[in-house]
Design an enzyme around this catalytic site. Structure first.
Site, mmCIF file in Angstrom:
data_model
loop_
_atom_site.group_PDB
_atom_site.id
_atom_site.type_symbol
_atom_site.label_atom_id
_atom_site.label_comp_id
_atom_site.label_asym_id
_atom_site.label_seq_id
_atom_site.Cartn_x
_atom_site.Cartn_y
_atom_site.Cartn_z
ATOM 1 N N GLU A 103 -0.948 -1.998 -5.802
ATOM 2 C CA GLU A 103 -2.291 -2.011 -5.227
ATOM 3 C C GLU A 103 -3.219 -1.183 -6.113
ATOM 4 O O GLU A 103 -2.780 -0.294 -6.857
ATOM 5 C CB GLU A 103 -2.273 -1.428 -3.816
ATOM 6 C CG GLU A 103 -1.948 0.066 -3.746
ATOM 7 C CD GLU A 103 -2.816 0.803 -2.725
ATOM 8 O OE1 GLU A 103 -4.043 0.550 -2.695
ATOM 9 O OE2 GLU A 103 -2.261 1.621 -1.985
ATOM 10 N N ASP A 134 0.857 -1.195 0.000
ATOM 11 C CA ASP A 134 0.000 0.000 0.000
ATOM 12 C C ASP A 134 0.886 1.235 0.000
ATOM 13 O O ASP A 134 1.909 1.278 0.694
ATOM 14 C CB ASP A 134 -0.906 0.012 1.231
ATOM 15 C CG ASP A 134 -1.908 -1.136 1.231
ATOM 16 O OD1 ASP A 134 -2.082 -1.753 0.160
ATOM 17 O OD2 ASP A 134 -2.485 -1.412 2.287
#
Length: 653
Positions: A203, A178
């Site tokens: 992501e 992330d």
């Protein structure tokens, strides 16, 4: 052709239990080892049976890499290492190693001590798992073995989050975990150099979202909180212990201080103190403003935010509570939500993404009654607000990172299928990069170009790359290269190349990470000479002819252009000099007005290897070498047009 294989064991067309298996250059690397917030059975962990249905997993993996401490990225780690059997290295940053075991222990307590599950990892397993961790500094390159290396890049998102590049030989993969491309009140923006990975695994949580102004979101958040407490209501803000919690605490602390508000703000007991310690310890991971003001005032020592006790939940009057976890799936946030949900004066503000199946996701979908196993249904009458303060990159940020790294192929994970499909089309169309989004358990093979290291002869370097001998140093083993970039502009990049004093050969490709490396490509022409037992070498024509005993033949072309027969009868008396004058103007025009480029003799004109002379009957004879064929074709076209004009025929004299 070589290839890289990518298999999501979790987070394939889904958000939760991030776990991606990558096979590159004969090495197997597992990125992240998370759990799924939406499940309480075996589905909460990645499908490790894909690696092996039984027996230890150590011999099947070369490394495990954990990007950050969120449970959907590390929650299955003790289960994987201690219960499934992995004794190899686990790489993560220093902040991640410090915080990860605390969150794992909190998760274990909720699962085992409160829910009564038995087939789960223990506190001892968490400690044993963390003993296998190898810590990584930002921008540090770690050599795992003779072939495998990893490097960490700053990811923003939460304290200690990192993106990782894995390199084996000439192949490389970047796995983002992330990340956030926008700086906030306590962390900086994600950054990566132009490392040109063969595959970028990113992501895609907000694959179709372009966020509005951060300032506008903050103003909206503060207004909703203020309006609710001013009307006597209670505000619940579900957060994870570290990350958005600190961001929103700083925001509310500043607002309360500026407006002299006295309504109590609470944070889950103990977490404020822990967070404070971690941010002091890892201050170098925060943004520049925090670092600059840290000595004068620690931004994480809050004056208006107090530890929460469960006894405060039914206190009369308004209050604001930051409670964990962030998706209302367990813990204090779910306990308080059950108590406050029936009162319409109250409010819950969801500041981030909620995985499908969690109470948070059901609340955001508009459910008015939520059934809970083993407890009475929750009647939702309080106000529900969703204000995205998520520290994930939006669609614009994802595109920005792909361009920043100059990735050759893109794989989307950690997102919803429909949104991935939309973003994949956008990446392919706007960036011209192949983009994939495999489901869990689906294997994809991405072909990567093979590279061949060759040597360059000194003559080829000097002729083709503008190389001069380094006379000042007087070192015959070095060459200095003045690199010229595109559009004729000189580049600041320059490189020194090691030269073999015996053969005069130089290494053709200095490492892009070396201080003086050439960052842009320069085309160098030559002939590839390959001898048994020796490295391939790019040499000049003279070198190869001498080496192989071959004669050198120069290939030339010629063409004669004759005016139309009927026009010769009307030709005036301009003569040869008149025609040469017209041809001189023509050649100057072809080379963009550079008069000095055209050489004039008594009977002919010359431009590079192109020779032009006037023949009998006003014909024009053009000859040229093959190396100037493009320029010669341009000259021929101009000459053909010229010989049909009135000026050429002498009619305007």
């Amino acid at each position: 052709m070589a290839s890289i294989r990518v298999v999501p064991l979790g987070a394939g067309q889904d958000v939760g239990r991030s776990c991606v298996l990558v096979s590159i250059g004969g090495k197997n690397i597992m990125f992240d080892c998370g759990m799924h917030m939406g499940y309480n059975d075996e589905r909460r962990f990645p499908d490790f049976n894909y690696i092996a249905k039984s027996g230890p997993l150590t011999s099947l993996l070369d490394a495990v890499v954990i990007t950050h401490f969120h449970l959907d990225h590390c929650g299955a780690l003790p289960y994987f290492s201690e219960m499934r059997g992995y004794d190899g290295p686990i790489f993560m940053t220093y902040p991640t190693k410090a915080i990860c075991p605390i969150l794992l222990e909190d998760y274990r307590k909720i699962t085992v001590e409160r829910k009564g599950e038995t087939n789960f990892f223990t506190s001892r397993m968490i400690k044993d798992c963390m003993k296998k961790v190898v810590t990584v500094d930002l921008h540090q390159t770690i050599q795992v073995d003779d072939d495998l290396e990893i490097k960490a890049y700053y990811a923003g998102h939460v304290l200690g989050a990192a993106m990782f590049r894995v390199k084996v030989g000439d192949q490389s993969v970047v796995y983002t975990g992330d990340y956030n491309m926008t700086p906030d009140r306590h962390l900086g923006a994600a950054w990566i150099d132009k490392c040109r990975p063969d595959v970028l695994i990113t992501e895609s949580t907000y694959a179709t979202t372009i966020r509005d102004s951060k300032r506008c979101r903050e103003r909206n958040f503060l207004k909703k909180v203020h309006d609710c407490v001013a009307a006597g209501g209670k505000v619940l803000i579900p957060v994870f212990a570290l990350g958005r919690a600190q961001e929103l605490c700083i925001l509310l602390e500043t607002y309360w201080e500026r407006n002299n508000l006295t309504v109590p703000i609470y944070f889950s007991a103990g977490l404020t103190e822990k967070a404070n310690q971690y941010y002091k310890l890892f201050i170098s991971w925060t943004n520049q403003k925090i670092k600059r003001t840290f000595v004068e005032r620690n931004m994480f020592e809050f004056r208006h935010i107090l530890p929460f006790d469960r006894g405060y939940v039914d206190n009369p009057g308004p209050q604001v509570l930051f409670a964990t976890p962030g998706m209302l799936h367990a813990g204090l946030s779910l306990f308080v939500f059950k108590r406050w949900a029936p009162d319409p004066k109250n409010m819950v503000i969801m500041p981030g993404y909620c995985v499908a199946g969690t109470v948070g996701a059901k609340v955001l979908s508009g459910a008015k009654v939520i059934e809970m196993e083993g407890s009475p249904p929750i009647h939702v009458r309080l106000a529900v607000e969703y204000l995205s303060f998520s520290a994930h990159a939006d669609a614009k940020g994802i595109m920005q990172l792909i361009k920043q790294a100059d990735a050759q192929n893109v794989v989307l994970v950690h997102g919803e299928k429909k949104k991935m499909d939309f973003l994949a089309t956008k990446i392919n169309k706007e960036l011209g990069r192949p983009c994939y989004f495999p489901a869990n358990g689906q294997s994809i093979e991405i072909a990567t170009p093979a590279t061949v290291a060759i040597k360059l002869s000194r003559a080829v370097l000097k002729r083709g790359a503008g190389v001069v001998d380094d006379e000042e140093e007087g070192d015959p083993k070095r060459l200095s290269i003045d690199h010229v970039g595109g559009a004729g502009a000189a580049s600041a990049a320059a490189a020194d190349m090691d030269v073999d004093p015996q053969s005069g050969a130089a290494d053709a490709a200095p490492s892009p990470e070396s201080p003086g490396a050439v960052q842009e490509c320069t085309e160098i022409e030559g002939i590839l000479l390959m001898k048994r037992g020796e490295d391939p070498m790019l040499v000049g024509v003279e070198d190869v002819s001498s080496e192989l005993g071959l004669d050198v033949h120069a290939l030339t072309f010629s063409s004669t252009i004759v005016p139309p027969p009927d026009s010769l009868d009307s030709r005036g008396g301009g003569g040869t000099m008149h025609s040469l004058g017209l041809l001189h103007k023509l050649l100057v025009r072809v080379c963009d007005g550079d008069d000095s480029a055209v050489r004039f003799t008594d009977t002919s004109l010359h431009l590079e290897s192109i020779g032009v002379r006037v023949g009998d009957g006003a014909s024009v004879h053009v000859s040229w070498s093959y190396v100037d064929d493009d320029l010669a074709q341009k000259v021929l076209a101009e000459v053909r047009e010229e010989v049909e004009t009135a000026a050429w025929l002498g009619e305007d004299d």
